[in-house]
Design an enzyme around this catalytic site. Sequence first.
Site, PDB file in Angstrom:
ATOM      1  N   MET A   1      -5.537  32.799  28.915  1.00 60.69           N
ATOM      2  CA  MET A   1      -6.137  33.037  28.516  1.00 60.69           C
ATOM      3  C   MET A   1      -5.563  34.030  29.395  1.00 60.69           C
ATOM      4  O   MET A   1      -4.752  34.415  30.212  1.00 60.69           O
ATOM      5  CB  MET A   1      -6.857  32.364  30.010  1.00 60.69           C
ATOM      6  CG  MET A   1      -8.432  33.602  30.399  1.00 60.69           C
ATOM      7  SD  MET A   1      -9.258  32.722  31.610  1.00 60.69           S
ATOM      8  CE  MET A   1      -9.136  31.206  31.357  1.00 60.69           C
ATOM      9  N   PRO A   2      -5.848  35.870  28.133  1.00 61.86           N
ATOM     10  CA  PRO A   2      -5.385  36.557  28.453  1.00 61.86           C
ATOM     11  C   PRO A   2      -6.564  37.292  30.075  1.00 61.86           C
ATOM     12  O   PRO A   2      -7.857  37.202  30.098  1.00 61.86           O
ATOM     13  CB  PRO A   2      -5.562  38.183  27.721  1.00 61.86           C
ATOM     14  CG  PRO A   2      -6.072  37.210  26.569  1.00 61.86           C
ATOM     15  CD  PRO A   2      -6.503  35.557  27.053  1.00 61.86           C
ATOM     16  N   PHE A   3      -6.229  38.556  30.620  1.00 58.98           N
ATOM     17  CA  PHE A   3      -6.777  38.561  32.679  1.00 58.98           C
ATOM     18  C   PHE A   3      -6.199  40.182  31.994  1.00 58.98           C
ATOM     19  O   PHE A   3      -4.792  40.526  32.534  1.00 58.98           O
ATOM     20  CB  PHE A   3      -6.405  38.049  33.190  1.00 58.98           C
ATOM     21  CG  PHE A   3      -7.347  38.589  34.182  1.00 58.98           C
ATOM     22  CD1 PHE A   3      -8.262  38.552  34.818  1.00 58.98           C
ATOM     23  CD2 PHE A   3      -6.416  40.025  35.492  1.00 58.98           C
ATOM     24  CE1 PHE A   3      -9.485  39.457  35.921  1.00 58.98           C
ATOM     25  CE2 PHE A   3      -7.290  40.513  35.959  1.00 58.98           C
ATOM     26  CZ  PHE A   3      -8.950  40.502  36.399  1.00 58.98           C
TER      27      PHE A   3
END
Length: 79
Positions: free
Chosen positions: A1-3
Amino acid sequence: MPFVSIRISGSASKEQKAGIVADVTSSLVTRLGKNPAAVQIVIEEVSTENYGAGGVLIADRDAPKAATSEGDAHAGPSQ
């Protein structure tokens, strides 16, 4: 999950921030194959009074300069 965390000096409109979120999400989908629903983006607006560079607040650096008279500011009236 990219943040993704983005900090900008000053402020941006809601429309500008929405565009940034859409563009960054699109880039992560295109470049890394990420699921757009998993991309999380936080935009933090930093007041130019709380941000400095080169030993000067950005608010002071970007402020209009006061007009000064020619010559020595400490000298008396010219004769």
